[in-house]
Design a protein around this motif. Structure first.
Motif, PDB file in Angstrom:
ATOM      1  N   THR A 227      34.254  -9.320   1.673  1.00 59.49           N
ATOM      2  CA  THR A 227      34.408  -8.526   0.538  1.00 59.49           C
ATOM      3  C   THR A 227      34.061  -9.262  -0.732  1.00 59.49           C
ATOM      4  O   THR A 227      33.191  -8.787  -1.733  1.00 59.49           O
ATOM      5  CB  THR A 227      35.509  -7.898   0.452  1.00 59.49           C
ATOM      6  OG1 THR A 227      35.994  -6.965   1.483  1.00 59.49           O
ATOM      7  CG2 THR A 227      35.804  -6.833  -0.948  1.00 59.49           C
ATOM      8  N   ILE A 228      34.668 -10.500  -0.933  1.00 62.79           N
ATOM      9  CA  ILE A 228      34.289 -11.392  -1.939  1.00 62.79           C
ATOM     10  C   ILE A 228      32.963 -11.777  -2.350  1.00 62.79           C
ATOM     11  O   ILE A 228      32.308 -11.586  -3.457  1.00 62.79           O
ATOM     12  CB  ILE A 228      35.176 -12.615  -2.230  1.00 62.79           C
ATOM     13  CG1 ILE A 228      36.940 -12.346  -2.302  1.00 62.79           C
ATOM     14  CG2 ILE A 228      35.071 -13.794  -2.975  1.00 62.79           C
ATOM     15  CD1 ILE A 228      37.957 -13.406  -1.803  1.00 62.79           C
ATOM     16  N   ASP A 229      32.119 -12.201  -1.166  1.00 61.90           N
ATOM     17  CA  ASP A 229      30.833 -12.339  -1.279  1.00 61.90           C
ATOM     18  C   ASP A 229      30.138 -11.236  -1.640  1.00 61.90           C
ATOM     19  O   ASP A 229      29.086 -11.458  -2.561  1.00 61.90           O
ATOM     20  CB  ASP A 229      30.518 -12.891  -0.020  1.00 61.90           C
ATOM     21  CG  ASP A 229      31.088 -14.215   0.676  1.00 61.90           C
ATOM     22  OD1 ASP A 229      31.500 -15.047  -0.457  1.00 61.90           O
ATOM     23  OD2 ASP A 229      31.096 -14.434   1.732  1.00 61.90           O
ATOM     24  N   GLN A 230      30.114  -9.961  -1.238  1.00 56.72           N
ATOM     25  CA  GLN A 230      29.590  -9.042  -1.774  1.00 56.72           C
ATOM     26  C   GLN A 230      29.880  -8.723  -3.167  1.00 56.72           C
ATOM     27  O   GLN A 230      28.824  -8.302  -3.942  1.00 56.72           O
ATOM     28  CB  GLN A 230      29.859  -7.559  -0.902  1.00 56.72           C
ATOM     29  CG  GLN A 230      29.455  -7.742   0.364  1.00 56.72           C
ATOM     30  CD  GLN A 230      28.030  -7.740   0.886  1.00 56.72           C
ATOM     31  OE1 GLN A 230      27.563  -6.686   0.247  1.00 56.72           O
ATOM     32  NE2 GLN A 230      27.551  -8.479   1.450  1.00 56.72           N
ATOM     33  N   MET A 231      30.992  -8.716  -3.577  1.00 55.23           N
ATOM     34  CA  MET A 231      31.425  -8.445  -5.183  1.00 55.23           C
ATOM     35  C   MET A 231      30.858  -9.467  -6.076  1.00 55.23           C
ATOM     36  O   MET A 231      30.525  -9.148  -7.189  1.00 55.23           O
ATOM     37  CB  MET A 231      33.208  -8.436  -5.082  1.00 55.23           C
ATOM     38  CG  MET A 231      33.730  -7.275  -4.505  1.00 55.23           C
ATOM     39  SD  MET A 231      35.689  -7.541  -4.658  1.00 55.23           S
ATOM     40  CE  MET A 231      35.910  -7.309  -6.419  1.00 55.23           C
ATOM     41  N   LYS A 232      30.607 -10.589  -5.608  1.00 53.53           N
ATOM     42  CA  LYS A 232      30.169 -11.647  -6.358  1.00 53.53           C
ATOM     43  C   LYS A 232      28.595 -11.477  -6.780  1.00 53.53           C
ATOM     44  O   LYS A 232      27.937 -11.723  -7.722  1.00 53.53           O
ATOM     45  CB  LYS A 232      30.345 -13.163  -5.851  1.00 53.53           C
ATOM     46  CG  LYS A 232      31.626 -13.705  -5.819  1.00 53.53           C
ATOM     47  CD  LYS A 232      31.945 -15.092  -5.275  1.00 53.53           C
ATOM     48  CE  LYS A 232      33.222 -15.693  -5.333  1.00 53.53           C
ATOM     49  NZ  LYS A 232      33.322 -17.007  -4.869  1.00 53.53           N
ATOM     50  N   GLY A 233      28.145 -10.852  -5.861  1.00 54.84           N
ATOM     51  CA  GLY A 233      26.554 -10.379  -6.131  1.00 54.84           C
ATOM     52  C   GLY A 233      26.367  -9.255  -6.607  1.00 54.84           C
ATOM     53  O   GLY A 233      25.263  -8.612  -6.636  1.00 54.84           O
ATOM     54  N   MET A 234      27.432  -8.400  -7.414  1.00 56.05           N
ATOM     55  CA  MET A 234      27.072  -7.186  -7.900  1.00 56.05           C
ATOM     56  C   MET A 234      27.161  -7.366  -9.341  1.00 56.05           C
ATOM     57  O   MET A 234      28.068  -7.640  -9.934  1.00 56.05           O
ATOM     58  CB  MET A 234      28.404  -6.256  -7.592  1.00 56.05           C
ATOM     59  CG  MET A 234      28.310  -6.055  -6.192  1.00 56.05           C
ATOM     60  SD  MET A 234      29.586  -4.920  -5.626  1.00 56.05           S
ATOM     61  CE  MET A 234      29.058  -4.390  -3.916  1.00 56.05           C
ATOM     62  N   SER A 235      26.089  -7.182  -9.917  1.00 58.96           N
ATOM     63  CA  SER A 235      25.976  -7.245 -11.486  1.00 58.96           C
ATOM     64  C   SER A 235      26.724  -6.269 -12.240  1.00 58.96           C
ATOM     65  O   SER A 235      27.118  -6.625 -13.303  1.00 58.96           O
ATOM     66  CB  SER A 235      24.580  -7.329 -12.068  1.00 58.96           C
ATOM     67  OG  SER A 235      23.760  -5.956 -11.498  1.00 58.96           O
ATOM     68  N   SER A 236      26.784  -5.190 -11.651  1.00 57.14           N
ATOM     69  CA  SER A 236      27.548  -4.169 -12.248  1.00 57.14           C
ATOM     70  C   SER A 236      29.208  -4.426 -12.592  1.00 57.14           C
ATOM     71  O   SER A 236      29.764  -3.767 -13.420  1.00 57.14           O
ATOM     72  CB  SER A 236      27.594  -2.922 -11.437  1.00 57.14           C
ATOM     73  OG  SER A 236      28.182  -3.095 -10.147  1.00 57.14           O
ATOM     74  N   LEU A 237      29.821  -5.403 -11.998  1.00 60.86           N
ATOM     75  CA  LEU A 237      31.039  -5.759 -12.283  1.00 60.86           C
ATOM     76  C   LEU A 237      31.184  -6.896 -13.588  1.00 60.86           C
ATOM     77  O   LEU A 237      32.037  -6.775 -14.021  1.00 60.86           O
ATOM     78  CB  LEU A 237      31.521  -6.410 -11.108  1.00 60.86           C
ATOM     79  CG  LEU A 237      32.023  -5.691  -9.597  1.00 60.86           C
ATOM     80  CD1 LEU A 237      32.598  -6.526  -8.651  1.00 60.86           C
ATOM     81  CD2 LEU A 237      32.753  -4.370  -9.907  1.00 60.86           C
TER      82      LEU A 237
END
Length: 265
Positions: free
Chosen positions: A82-92
């Motif tokens: 989940t962390i790996d996916q979140m780190k790739g999200m520019s929207s955050l």
């Protein structure tokens, strides 16, 4: 302990649980403003939160994470996938990497006086989990976004005082509704969401004399409505060949966009 839903539905999710000394959020899938308003109703502020626990990386569970992380700097707990996916999200936006804390399913950890146990769920995300919480002999769980349940999940939901459980859709409404066929198949699949009927059947396996509160959560805006979820779950309990009847339990549908009743237990 206490638990309440700040928001729960297909358009955004945020749940609070904690004790007098420890305050936690499960997911932040609505705006920071809405979460702060919910905390205010609980007589809390963002600075009181000691941990944000993420179930998985879909936007209806993490939409507000970036703003909250920059504003309050509290720890963010999630599986490595989940962390790996979140780190790739520019929207955050930018999130301090030091705020991320990796957790592993079936490995219990403590935040203040609350023990947290993440456990696997079946959903189309990188490494999704549900959470069980225990403190001073009391226990609660938040379990949504599950295409199916099995004996493993049932075991993690036994003996609870309070549970927030997914009742996402009515199968017939979904089948005849406007969603494209692939999306319907995804929702109905083993890595999708629990229907009202499945939620009721799962509940029948975890009901016990001392269960104090049942929240039905994560309702679809397009394929469900509160009264239908409530009545369907009640009917499943009524039809099950156990000694319980639906009126034996306090069952409430968690509201989509406002705080639901606080349960102290």
């Amino acid at each position: 302990m206490r638990l309440c839903s700040i928001a729960s539905g297909s358009s955004g999710n945020c749940i609070y649980t904690g004790t007098d000394d420890t305050h936690l959020l499960i997911d932040a899938g609505v705006s920071a403003k809405k979460i702060e308003a919910g905390l205010k109703d609980l007589e809390l502020e963002g600075h009181d939160i000691q941990g944000l626990l993420i179930t998985h990386e879909h936007s209806d569970h993490i939409k507000g994470v970036g703003v909250l992380a920059r504003r309050y700097g509290f720890p963010i707990y999630a599986t490595q996938g989940t962390i790996d996916q979140m780190k790739g999200m520019s929207s955050l936006g930018a999130i301090d990497e030091g705020l991320y804390h990796t957790i592993r399913p079936d490995e219990t950890f403590s935040i203040g006086d609350v023990e947290v146990e993440p456990f696997h769920i079946s959903h189309d995300a990188a490494d999704p989990v549900a959470y069980r919480f225990e403190s001073n002999g009391k226990s609660a769980a938040v379990a949504t976004d599950m295409g199916i349940y099995n004996d493993y999940i049932v075991e993690h939901l036994k003996g609870l005082d309070v549970v927030l459980l997914e009742a996402n859709h009515d199968i017939q409404m979904l089948q005849v509704g406007p969603y494209p066929y692939p999306l319907k198949q995804r929702i109905l699949g083993e890595r999708g969401h629990l229907s009202n009927e499945s939620a009721g059947q799962l509940l029948c396996r975890i009901l016990h004399d001392n269960m104090k509160k049942i929240y039905l959560g994560h309702l679809s805006k397009e394929n469900n409505y509160a009264q239908l979820a409530y009545e369907t779950v009640k009917l499943e309990i009524q039809l099950d060949p156990v000694e319980y009847m639906p009126q034996d339990f306090d069952i409430q549908v968690a509201e989509r966009d406002c705080i639901s009743g606080i349960c102290n237990f």
